[in-house]
Write a protein that holds these residues in place. Structure first.
Motif, PDB file in Angstrom:
ATOM      1  N   UNK A   1     -96.511  -2.728 -97.244  1.00 21.21           N
ATOM      2  CA  UNK A   1     -95.547  -2.313 -96.309  1.00 21.21           C
ATOM      3  C   UNK A   1     -95.123  -3.443 -95.525  1.00 21.21           C
ATOM      4  N   UNK A   2     -96.041  -4.600 -95.343  1.00 22.51           N
ATOM      5  CA  UNK A   2     -95.301  -5.536 -94.516  1.00 22.51           C
ATOM      6  C   UNK A   2     -94.613  -6.539 -95.282  1.00 22.51           C
ATOM      7  N   UNK A   3     -94.769  -6.532 -96.691  1.00 24.80           N
ATOM      8  CA  UNK A   3     -93.929  -7.343 -97.556  1.00 24.80           C
ATOM      9  C   UNK A   3     -92.468  -6.898 -97.499  1.00 24.80           C
ATOM     10  N   UNK A   4     -92.522  -5.434 -97.263  1.00 26.38           N
ATOM     11  CA  UNK A   4     -91.078  -4.741 -97.424  1.00 26.38           C
ATOM     12  C   UNK A   4     -90.692  -5.024 -96.166  1.00 26.38           C
ATOM     13  N   UNK A   5     -91.095  -4.924 -95.007  1.00 27.77           N
ATOM     14  CA  UNK A   5     -90.419  -5.276 -93.634  1.00 27.77           C
ATOM     15  C   UNK A   5     -90.057  -6.855 -93.838  1.00 27.77           C
ATOM     16  N   UNK A   6     -90.816  -7.584 -94.112  1.00 25.05           N
ATOM     17  CA  UNK A   6     -90.540  -8.920 -94.518  1.00 25.05           C
ATOM     18  C   UNK A   6     -89.217  -9.340 -95.269  1.00 25.05           C
ATOM     19  N   UNK A   7     -89.092  -8.456 -96.478  1.00 24.80           N
ATOM     20  CA  UNK A   7     -88.038  -8.814 -97.253  1.00 24.80           C
ATOM     21  C   UNK A   7     -86.728  -8.158 -96.563  1.00 24.80           C
ATOM     22  N   UNK A   8     -86.879  -7.082 -95.629  1.00 21.59           N
ATOM     23  CA  UNK A   8     -85.767  -6.419 -95.024  1.00 21.59           C
ATOM     24  C   UNK A   8     -85.179  -7.355 -93.909  1.00 21.59           C
ATOM     25  N   UNK A   9     -86.083  -8.041 -93.648  1.00 18.14           N
ATOM     26  CA  UNK A   9     -85.606  -9.129 -92.344  1.00 18.14           C
ATOM     27  C   UNK A   9     -84.995 -10.335 -93.055  1.00 18.14           C
ATOM     28  N   UNK A  10     -85.557 -10.666 -94.204  1.00 19.16           N
ATOM     29  CA  UNK A  10     -84.835 -11.854 -94.925  1.00 19.16           C
ATOM     30  C   UNK A  10     -83.458 -11.401 -95.537  1.00 19.16           C
ATOM     31  N   UNK A  11     -83.516 -10.066 -95.964  1.00 21.58           N
ATOM     32  CA  UNK A  11     -81.956  -9.639 -96.456  1.00 21.58           C
ATOM     33  C   UNK A  11     -81.253  -9.656 -95.201  1.00 21.58           C
ATOM     34  N   UNK A  12     -81.389  -9.183 -94.073  1.00 22.69           N
ATOM     35  CA  UNK A  12     -80.466  -9.113 -92.929  1.00 22.69           C
ATOM     36  C   UNK A  12     -80.072 -10.658 -92.354  1.00 22.69           C
ATOM     37  N   UNK A  13     -81.185 -11.608 -92.453  1.00 18.58           N
ATOM     38  CA  UNK A  13     -81.055 -12.922 -92.187  1.00 18.58           C
ATOM     39  C   UNK A  13     -79.916 -13.538 -93.005  1.00 18.58           C
ATOM     40  N   UNK A  14     -80.153 -13.256 -94.357  1.00 18.05           N
ATOM     41  CA  UNK A  14     -79.159 -13.890 -95.331  1.00 18.05           C
ATOM     42  C   UNK A  14     -77.804 -13.159 -95.371  1.00 18.05           C
TER      43      UNK A  14
END
Length: 107
Positions: free
Chosen positions: A1-14
């Motif tokens: 779940x943490x990985x998914x949240x991290x990926x979502x954060x990186x996607x928004x940043x990108x």
């Protein structure tokens, strides 16, 4: 779940970086020349022709076809310069990201 949240954060940043880069690209300008500087064209980052300078010595009835070719060459010169700068900025922004080969950004 943490990985998914991290990926979502990186996607928004990108996404935010991409939007900023697109705005920066839109504000860029490049000048293309042909005929030894007799014809100059200024293009925006959206490839819109903003300015056209033609040396008055080229205004002769017999030289219309040559002038047309020079304008096209100057436009293409400016376009190549803009595309190279866009590619450079995109590579700088996406450095280290696992982007598949051949994928062009911005979309």
């Amino acid at each position: 779940m943490r990985d998914l949240m991290g990926m979502m954060g990186k996607a928004k940043e990108m996404q935010a970086k991409m939007e900023a880069m697109q705005e920066e690209i839109a504000s860029m300008e490049a000048e293309g020349q042909s005929g030894g500087g007799a014809v100059k064209v200024m293009l925006s980052g959206k490839f819109e022709m903003k300015k056209l300078d033609i040396d008055p010595s080229l205004f002769k009835e017999d030289d219309v076809e040559i002038l047309e070719d020079l304008i096209l060459a100057a436009h293409n010169d400016a376009k190549v310069k803009l595309e190279a700068e866009m590619q450079k900025k995109t590579q700088e922004m996406t450095a280290g990201l696992p982007i598949p080969p051949g994928m062009k950004l911005p979309f």
